[in-house]
Every structure is written in structure tokens, then in C-alpha cells.
Scaffold this active site. Structure first.
Site, PDB file in Angstrom:
ATOM      1  CG  HIS A 172      17.525  17.154 130.660  1.00 34.70           C
ATOM      2  ND1 HIS A 172      17.690  17.187 129.294  1.00 34.70           N
ATOM      3  CD2 HIS A 172      17.010  15.933 130.943  1.00 34.70           C
ATOM      4  CE1 HIS A 172      17.272  16.048 128.779  1.00 34.70           C
ATOM      5  NE2 HIS A 172      16.862  15.268 129.752  1.00 34.70           N
TER       6      HIS A 172
ATOM      7  CD  GLU B 151      19.583  13.909 132.116  1.00 32.87           C
ATOM      8  OE1 GLU B 151      18.747  13.999 133.056  1.00 32.87           O
ATOM      9  OE2 GLU B 151      19.340  13.278 131.061  1.00 32.87           O
TER      10      GLU B 151
ATOM     11  NE  ARG C 199      11.043   8.494 133.239  1.00 30.48           N
ATOM     12  CZ  ARG C 199      12.118   8.692 132.482  1.00 30.48           C
ATOM     13  NH1 ARG C 199      13.320   8.816 133.047  1.00 30.48           N
ATOM     14  NH2 ARG C 199      11.998   8.766 131.172  1.00 30.48           N
TER      15      ARG C 199
END
Length: 323
Positions: free
Chosen positions: A177, A283, A74
Site C-alpha cells: 500500500h 498498489e 479485501r
């Protein structure tokens, strides 16, 4: 050992199927150069979560295969400023007012090379920002990213190279991911499976899933390092590790007789662990979530700069084993 490469169609896109007697994989360059399938043929299991249909994939593309994240995770309010240059990404996590997952995983990549040489398979794909002028609104620098896959026996090496083709330096962070089917076997139960991660630091997150800047010792660090069951436990957590730990995640399904070891090189200093029913995402990241917006030293956040003309190579490896 017979190795092969085939051009196929997968999810209505041109794809590359490649493999040998031990492993078979599918790469879809048009879908972010996503390694959408990885099968351990000896045990007849799909290691990665692979969609059954285009409709399934379109629902949540990030939850299939091995999407490439640039930047990873993010960015607060979708933007940051670095050396007077503003990087502004779309807000695609609206409920938290964040940008998430970057811009590489959903763009078409070009196939540069594919060949079989003896027992080794080599495939190379490339993303160039010049092909997408509209991206300058979020990432105003010129870059080229190449992905090289090397398959030999039960081992798949993945090299990601990032090159600054512009005249100004830029900050960079990358990750994967990686969505594993877990448990691997259809008859296996999660309580009989274990995952191990090389972590001993945990970053506290706020209600927007962004780091607060507080770093603490990981609870049950030895248990996590040695392998633990995720049965009844849900994670969406951010971890770091010290350099004396071997940087690899191990997923073990004893009943299926399968173990996957996921190696990361020295650039990957952080791991996010995220899971839901039927899959787990360990991840590896080169920088911590929202790194450019954190008021912390770069040696803590992993934020790095790539100078004009400079290239950095990031290496990961997936090894499938019968146990």
C-alpha cells in the site's frame, strides 16, 4: 559515496535510519517493517507520505509509508476456504462487511541483519507467525516472511520472501500500500504532475469494492500508460496488465524536477490506483482483490499455492531521478 545506518527512535518506536548522499530512509520494524520515510536528498523532497506525529499515524496507519499487505486489499465477509481449510479474518471494514489489508502491516518484525558494505546498504527484517499464536484463528498455517532492503545510490531494491514452514500448502497473495506524496514539491500543483501505469484491463467492482468477475478494456489505456494528470480525478480502481507491458509505475513532478519509477517483478500482475488530496497509492498486487472467493481460473485471479517448505521471492524497486 558515504553510506550509513543509524538506530533512532521514530513515532516512539525503535527505527533504522539509513542512507547515502542521494537518499535517506527510515524503516520501523515494530510497525510492520514499514518504510515510513524515503527522502530524495538531492531535491530535498519526501517521496513517501510520512506522519508528522504519532497521533497522525494512529488515525490511519495504512496511509503512511509502504505498508506490506498479506493478503492484499479485501476479503469478502473476512473469510474463504481453500482445500477444506477455512481462513477467517476479522471484519475491519464494517460498513462493507469485508476484511481489508491483511495481518503483516501492523505486527512487530524482528531485525535480522543490517550492514554497510562499500556503497551498498543491506537491511533484513523477519516476521514469523509462530510469534503470534492467536493468528492461527485467521491463518492456520506456519509462515515466515522476510523483507530485504538494498540501497545503492538512487535505487532502493526491496525483496519480500514468503516461506511455508508448515506441512500443508496454503494460498498466498501479497502487495504494498505504497503512499506517495504527490505532488512531490511543496510548490507543485497536481495539474503539472503525471502518473503512468502499465495497465490495459480493468476489473469492475461492486458497491463493496469487490470484483464482480467482469473484466473490461481500460478506458484511455494509452493515456494512462504514457502518463496523465490526476487533477480533479479520484480513483479507487483495480487494474490488470498484459505481459508485454513493462511493469513499472512512473510518477513525474516536472516543477519539482523529480521522477520516481516504481518497478514490480513478474509476480505483480495487478495494480490498484487510489488517491486523495496530497497523495496517491499505486498498489502492486500478486493476486486480484478477493481472489480466493472468485469463481475464476487462478491464471486470471493470480491465486497461487505455496507448498510445504517452499519459498517465493517478490522483487520491487524504487528509483529516484532528477529531471
Amino acid at each position: 559515496m558515504t553510506s550509513y545506518i543509524e538506530d533512532i527512535t521514530f513515532l516512539n518506536e525503535k527505527a533504522i535510519k539509513f542512507g547515502n548522499e542521494e537518499v535517506e530512509a527510515i524503516l520501523v520494524p515494530e510497525l510492520g517493517s514499514n518504510l515510513i520515510s524515503l527522502k530524495f536528498k538531492r531535491k530535498d523532497v519526501e517521496v513517501l507520505r510520512t506522519p508528522d506525529s504519532l497521533e497522525d499515524y494512529r488515525k490511519v496507519p495504512i496511509l503512511f509509508g509502504m505498508p506490506i499487505l498479506f493478503p492484499p486489499n479485501r476479503i469478502e465477509d473476512g473469510q474463504f476456504t481453500y482445500k477444506h481449510t477455512v481462513y477467517k479474518y476479522p471484519i475491519n471494514e464494517k460498513e462493507k462487511s469485508n476484511h481489508i489489508h491483511g495481518f503483516l502491516h501492523d505486527k512487530p518484525w524482528q531485525v535480522v541483519k543490517k550492514e554497510v558494505e562499500g556503497d551498498q546498504i543491506f537491511i533484513k527484517t523477519e516476521f514469523s507467525s509462530n510469534v503470534f499464536p492467536y493468528l492461527r484463528s485467521c491463518f492456520p498455517q506456519d509462515l515466515i516472511v522476510t523483507m530485504s532492503l538494498f540501497l545503492m545510490g538512487e535505487t532502493l531494491d526491496i525483496h519480500l520472501e514468503i516461506t511455508n514452514k508448515g506441512i500443508e500448502p496454503f494460498p498466498w497473495g501479497a502487495g504494498y500500500h505504497t503512499v506517495f506524496n504527490f505532488p512531490f514539491g511543496p510548490e507543485s500543483k497536481l495539474e503539472d504532475c503525471k502518473i503512468a501505469l502499465p495497465i490495459n484491463k480493468q476489473w469492475k467492482l461492486n458497491d463493496r469494492s469487490l470484483p464482480t468477475g467482469e473484466i473490461q478494456e481500460t478506458a484511455n489505456a494509452l493515456e494512462i500508460q504514457n502518463g496523465f494528470s490526476m487533477d480533479g480525478r479520484l480513483f479507487d480502481d483495480l487494474f490488470g496488465y498484459e505481459s508485454d507491458l513493462k511493469n513499472e509505475c512512473t510518477l513525474t513532478d516536472q516543477k519539482a524536477g523529480v521522477q520516481v519509477v516504481y518497478h514490480g517483478d513478474q509476480h505483480f500482475k495487478f495494480w490498484v490506483l487510489f488517491n486523495q488530496e496530497g497523495f496517491v497509492c499505486p498498489e502492486p498486487y500478486t493476486w486480484v482483490t478477493n481472489a480466493p472467493n472468485l469463481d475464476l481460473p487462478a491464471e486470471l485471479t493470480g491465486l497461487r499455492e505455496l507448498s510445504a517448505g517452499e519459498t517465493v521471492q517478490l522483487n520491487t524497486k524504487l528509483v529516484m531521478k532528477e529531471i
